[in-house]
Design an enzyme around this catalytic site. Sequence first.
Site: not given
Length: 377
Positions: A28, A63, A177, A206, A232, A308
């Site tokens: 992201k 965040r 990731k 993921d 994922e 998670h």
Amino acid sequence: MTYTPDAIRHVKLSTATLPLATPISDAKVFTGRQKPMTEVVFLFAEILTEQGVCGLGFSYSKRAGGPAQYAHAREVAGSMIGEDPNDIAKLYNKLLWAGASVGRSGVATQALAALDIALYDLKAKRAGLPLAKLLGAYRDSVRTYNTSGGFLNASIDEVKERATQSLAEGIGGIKIKVGLPDSAEDLRRVAAVREHIGHDVPLMVDANQQWDRATALRMGRKLEQFDLVWIEEPLDAYDAEGHAALALALDTPIATGEMLASVAEHERLIATRACDIIQPDAPRVGGITQFLRLATLADQAGLDLAPHFAMEIHLHLAAAYPREPWVEHFDWLDPLFNERLETRDGRMVVPDRPGLGVTFSDQARAWTTDSVEFGTR
């Protein structure tokens, strides 16, 4: 032996900010949707009863959103005073409807999660049982995999070094990731880690919701060669139909669910067969009361489970799931607690301490930025 009534006499809410040693980036960040993560904000709940039993619970936000959770909890927590702490479902309903005008998911229920989890911790302590045993455990340890060493801000050499360390510490699997704008780089990183750890070590990837449907299908086919345990969040968390199509098209199992904030949102995943492995997060869906509802639905649908984050909570919930689950190992939260969870032979061991089996550390208290109390000590 007869039941001795008890009552909640004191509730303390605190918010604390945990700084991360290194700014963390997943896909992201590389797609420009978020900034690197530098801290995690926690909502802590401590509930004391007339009989002197204390329960601890927490929720969190990455965040943004932590102050909102704390503000909402402050508005409703006072209504718990005088109630029987064993009536967890009744209390959850009471708190839920006290704030229902802002909804029954997201921040509104994440604020309740800390209180709900504290009530379960308290109930298990009162029974003298680890939470998993109170719920009805199927196992005394759970398969575990590490995520905190596989973020995209780390070089591939750093990821490999951390994977070696995790396996040496008794952790069973490695997740890294993916989801970079350069898909070729994703494949290079996965190939390098697979070669490094060997083909017998469970490996997961993921994408953190950063692929569109065409890219996810193309990447899913290319990733088949690495014999992954799962892929994922290949798509947007709310794209149940897209996830369902991927699950049908690929041999590699699809995992998703961590970003959903209610049982109702997960029901759509289950109804559309959108994943093979469901990944609910108890603090995000509203606590253990809601997680258990969701777990029943997932088991009836034949889904595997891999909750998670928040291993201090999810180890107990995974141990009570009928199907052999996974639990996610993150070392980020270690400074918050005096205790450490044991990993050996690829599994995380359910502690024999009552309740969740953790107590807040002095460091957690030092990172507290605000607190409020209800009732009397």
